[in-house]
Write an enzyme that holds these catalytic residues in place. Structure first.
Site, PDB file in Angstrom:
ATOM      1  N   MET A  93     -32.824 -67.656 -66.166  1.00  0.00           N
ATOM      2  CA  MET A  93     -33.425 -66.639 -67.023  1.00  0.00           C
ATOM      3  C   MET A  93     -34.390 -67.196 -68.067  1.00  0.00           C
ATOM      4  O   MET A  93     -34.556 -66.605 -69.136  1.00  0.00           O
ATOM      5  CB  MET A  93     -32.313 -65.822 -67.714  1.00  0.00           C
ATOM      6  N   ARG A  94     -35.038 -68.318 -67.761  1.00  0.00           N
ATOM      7  CA  ARG A  94     -36.072 -68.834 -68.668  1.00  0.00           C
ATOM      8  C   ARG A  94     -37.409 -68.808 -67.949  1.00  0.00           C
ATOM      9  O   ARG A  94     -37.503 -69.228 -66.786  1.00  0.00           O
ATOM     10  CB  ARG A  94     -35.787 -70.291 -69.068  1.00  0.00           C
ATOM     11  N   HIS A 112     -35.777 -62.670 -56.469  1.00  0.00           N
ATOM     12  CA  HIS A 112     -35.887 -61.532 -57.381  1.00  0.00           C
ATOM     13  C   HIS A 112     -35.401 -60.278 -56.661  1.00  0.00           C
ATOM     14  O   HIS A 112     -35.721 -60.074 -55.488  1.00  0.00           O
ATOM     15  CB  HIS A 112     -37.353 -61.357 -57.833  1.00  0.00           C
ATOM     16  N   ASP A 148     -41.987 -63.658 -61.902  1.00  0.00           N
ATOM     17  CA  ASP A 148     -41.677 -63.047 -60.604  1.00  0.00           C
ATOM     18  C   ASP A 148     -42.931 -62.838 -59.752  1.00  0.00           C
ATOM     19  O   ASP A 148     -43.118 -61.775 -59.138  1.00  0.00           O
ATOM     20  CB  ASP A 148     -40.934 -61.711 -60.808  1.00  0.00           C
TER      21      ASP A 148
HETATM   22  C1  GRF Z   1     -29.917 -61.917 -58.910  1.00  0.00           C
HETATM   23  O1  GRF Z   1     -30.013 -60.532 -58.702  1.00  0.00           O
HETATM   24  C2  GRF Z   1     -31.267 -62.565 -58.809  1.00  0.00           C
HETATM   25  O2  GRF Z   1     -32.102 -61.955 -57.868  1.00  0.00           O
HETATM   26  C3  GRF Z   1     -31.830 -62.371 -60.188  1.00  0.00           C
HETATM   27  O3  GRF Z   1     -30.743 -62.538 -61.044  1.00  0.00           O
HETATM   28  C4  GRF Z   1     -29.533 -62.247 -60.350  1.00  0.00           C
HETATM   29  C5  GRF Z   1     -28.691 -63.479 -60.453  1.00  0.00           C
HETATM   30  O4  GRF Z   1     -27.418 -63.305 -59.876  1.00  0.00           O
HETATM   31  N1  GRF Z   1     -32.937 -63.274 -60.424  1.00  0.00           N
HETATM   32  P1  GRF Z   1     -26.532 -64.562 -59.537  1.00  0.00           P
HETATM   33  O5  GRF Z   1     -26.404 -65.381 -60.814  1.00  0.00           O
HETATM   34  O6  GRF Z   1     -27.194 -65.323 -58.443  1.00  0.00           O
HETATM   35  O7  GRF Z   1     -25.209 -64.001 -59.121  1.00  0.00           O
END
Ligand code: GRF
Length: 229
Positions: A93-94, A112, A148
């Site tokens: 998430m960065r 994504h 993305d």
């Molecule tokens: C997933 O839906 C991925 O596509 C998005 O964040 C979520 C992460 O889920 N980027 P996880 O940590 O892989 O369970």
């Protein structure tokens, strides 16, 4: 089989896509192995899952660095320490800057939960339900500096039903994510996903109808067997 490509996974949380990649790599014929899992959050639950599989983990906590380049320098170092050749972002998430993205150009992929280029960013499923979209899905793409965005390697389509909540839709899309992420890693690790003019050309494109696949994708993109055209 030639040497497996050493792969690093970047996570921030749960790590279910990471787990799907780890599990895929357990197959004897899979062309990649997970060399390390790196999280920017010390409390990411995915770290424990990786450790339980005997995988080297590291935490590079972005809050401990003065600026993004310092954080990304350490992130890069922690991957290179493990001889990583391919990077998979899995719920990382960065946003990464040019500094890091250039170092891993066409060797870093992301998943994504939408059919990109539609619905980049956060709260995807809420927005899809608000808009009354009937088909959504997920995308694995090479990473670029825009969020993305980047050449698309694999996608899967997922139906939206009228009773869906963001959670039920997320769960249905997540199951598709777990199917296509290992497939995309296989294509990249085998050198079968080439970037040409910022689009991906797959060596199996001539056996499919384009980069949008149904659940039979694994058959469509299975490695060619000898004698097959
Ligand atoms: C997933 O839906 C991925 O596509 C998005 O964040 C979520 C992460 O889920 N980027 P996880 O940590 O892989 O369970």
């Amino acid at each position: 089989m030639t040497a497996r490509r050493r792969t690093g996974i970047l996570i921030s949380g749960r790590g279910s896509n990471m787990a799907a990649l780890i599990d895929a790599c357990k197959a004897a014929d899979f062309p990649a192995e997970i060399a390390t899992v790196v999280s920017n959050r010390p409390d990411a639950p995915g770290l424990e899952r990786a450790r339980s599989d005997g995988i080297a983990t590291a935490v590079v906590d972005h809050r401990q660095f003065a600026d993004r380049p310092a954080f990304e320098e350490q992130l890069d170092r922690s991957l290179r320490e493990h001889g990583v050749e391919i990077v998979c972002n899995a719920g990382f998430m960065r946003l990464l800057t040019e500094f890091f993205v250039q170092k891993w150009h066409n060797r870093q992929i992301n998943i994504h939960p939408s059919l990109l280029p539609a619905y980049p960013g956060l709260h995807t499923h809420e927005r899809i339900l608000q808009d009354g979209v009937r088909i959504t899905g997920c995308t694995v793409h090479f990473v670029r500096t825009e969020m993305d965005a980047g050449p698309i390697i694999a996608q899967a389509a997922v139906p939206v039903v009228s009773a869906d909540t963001p959670d039920t839709l997320a769960a249905r899309v997540l199951a598709a994510e777990h199917a296509i992420y290992p497939l995309a890693l296989r294509l990249v690790a085998e050198g079968r996903a080439r970037v040409v003019g910022e689009k991906v050309v797959l060596d199996c494109d001539d056996r499919a109808t384009g980069p949008l696949y149904s659940p039979s994708i694994t058959q469509i993109c299975a490695p060619p067997t000898s004698g097959q055209s």
